[in-house]
Design a protein around this motif. Sequence first.
Motif, PDB file in Angstrom:
ATOM      1  N   PHE A  23      38.942  37.295  36.695  1.00 33.58           N
ATOM      2  CA  PHE A  23      38.309  38.414  37.382  1.00 33.58           C
ATOM      3  C   PHE A  23      36.801  38.242  37.558  1.00 33.58           C
ATOM      4  O   PHE A  23      36.078  39.215  37.767  1.00 33.58           O
ATOM      5  CB  PHE A  23      38.622  39.725  36.649  1.00 33.58           C
ATOM      6  N   LYS A  24      36.332  36.993  37.508  1.00 27.13           N
ATOM      7  CA  LYS A  24      34.917  36.722  37.742  1.00 27.13           C
ATOM      8  C   LYS A  24      34.565  37.257  39.136  1.00 27.13           C
ATOM      9  O   LYS A  24      35.313  37.083  40.086  1.00 27.13           O
ATOM     10  CB  LYS A  24      34.655  35.214  37.672  1.00 27.13           C
ATOM     11  N   ASN A  25      33.434  37.913  39.247  1.00 29.69           N
ATOM     12  CA  ASN A  25      32.960  38.517  40.501  1.00 29.69           C
ATOM     13  C   ASN A  25      33.776  39.719  40.954  1.00 29.69           C
ATOM     14  O   ASN A  25      33.650  40.164  42.091  1.00 29.69           O
ATOM     15  CB  ASN A  25      32.888  37.480  41.636  1.00 29.69           C
ATOM     16  N   ALA A  45      40.272  43.183  31.641  1.00 35.30           N
ATOM     17  CA  ALA A  45      39.402  42.618  32.680  1.00 35.30           C
ATOM     18  C   ALA A  45      38.249  41.843  32.048  1.00 35.30           C
ATOM     19  O   ALA A  45      37.938  40.722  32.476  1.00 35.30           O
ATOM     20  CB  ALA A  45      38.868  43.722  33.585  1.00 35.30           C
ATOM     21  N   GLU A  46      37.623  42.432  31.036  1.00 39.77           N
ATOM     22  CA  GLU A  46      36.486  41.765  30.401  1.00 39.77           C
ATOM     23  C   GLU A  46      36.891  40.467  29.711  1.00 39.77           C
ATOM     24  O   GLU A  46      36.129  39.510  29.712  1.00 39.77           O
ATOM     25  CB  GLU A  46      35.790  42.719  29.435  1.00 39.77           C
ATOM     26  N   PHE A  92      46.504  44.952  39.449  1.00 35.69           N
ATOM     27  CA  PHE A  92      45.813  44.412  38.279  1.00 35.69           C
ATOM     28  C   PHE A  92      46.777  43.675  37.355  1.00 35.69           C
ATOM     29  O   PHE A  92      46.536  42.528  36.968  1.00 35.69           O
ATOM     30  CB  PHE A  92      45.105  45.555  37.540  1.00 35.69           C
ATOM     31  N   THR A  93      47.893  44.329  37.005  1.00 34.73           N
ATOM     32  CA  THR A  93      48.848  43.708  36.079  1.00 34.73           C
ATOM     33  C   THR A  93      49.530  42.500  36.709  1.00 34.73           C
ATOM     34  O   THR A  93      49.807  41.521  36.024  1.00 34.73           O
ATOM     35  CB  THR A  93      49.888  44.730  35.578  1.00 34.73           C
ATOM     36  N   SER A  94      49.768  42.551  38.014  1.00 33.10           N
ATOM     37  CA  SER A  94      50.387  41.403  38.700  1.00 33.10           C
ATOM     38  C   SER A  94      49.437  40.209  38.741  1.00 33.10           C
ATOM     39  O   SER A  94      49.867  39.063  38.596  1.00 33.10           O
ATOM     40  CB  SER A  94      50.810  41.790  40.122  1.00 33.10           C
ATOM     41  N   ILE A 101      44.211  35.958  41.560  1.00 36.08           N
ATOM     42  CA  ILE A 101      43.884  37.188  42.274  1.00 36.08           C
ATOM     43  C   ILE A 101      44.795  37.278  43.491  1.00 36.08           C
ATOM     44  O   ILE A 101      44.820  36.389  44.334  1.00 36.08           O
ATOM     45  CB  ILE A 101      42.397  37.209  42.693  1.00 36.08           C
ATOM     46  N   LEU A 102      45.546  38.350  43.543  1.00 32.04           N
ATOM     47  CA  LEU A 102      46.499  38.569  44.625  1.00 32.04           C
ATOM     48  C   LEU A 102      45.845  39.374  45.744  1.00 32.04           C
ATOM     49  O   LEU A 102      44.872  40.096  45.507  1.00 32.04           O
ATOM     50  CB  LEU A 102      47.724  39.309  44.083  1.00 32.04           C
TER      51      LEU A 102
END
Length: 116
Positions: A23-25, A45-46, A92-94, A101-102
Motif C-alpha cells: 500500500f505504498k503511496n 495498511a500500515e 482492501f481485503t482482496s 493492488i486491484l
Amino acid sequence: LIQEYLSSMHDEAPTDPLEQKLFKNIVIYVDGYTRPLMREIKAMAEMRGGKVVNHKSSIVTHTICRGLPLTKLKKIQASGKHIPNVVVPKWFTSCIKQKRILPASDYLIPGLHPDK
C-alpha cells in the motif's frame, strides 16, 4: 469465518518485501462503520506501507465505506473536485489476499460511477 480470516491478516506482519510495500503511496480514509473495522484497516495498511487518515483531504487516494446516501453521492459527482476511489471494504481485503493492488473500478460503492 470472515472474522477468523481478518484476524489472521491482522496478526501476521508480512515477511515478503513486496507485500510490506503493498500500500505504498496509498492514503486511505475510512468513512463510517466497516468490516474490517477502521483500526484493523489502519493496522493492516500500515504493516504494508500504507497510511490511514482520520479526516478527508486532498491526499486521500481511496475512501473505504459500505455505502453512501444518495444525496452525498450526487454531491461528490457534481463537485468536479478530486474524487478518491470510493470502494467497499472488500477491495482492501482482496488486495491483501491477492498481494497486489486491484482496480478500484471493480469495487466502487453501489451508485458511484467512475465516468461521472
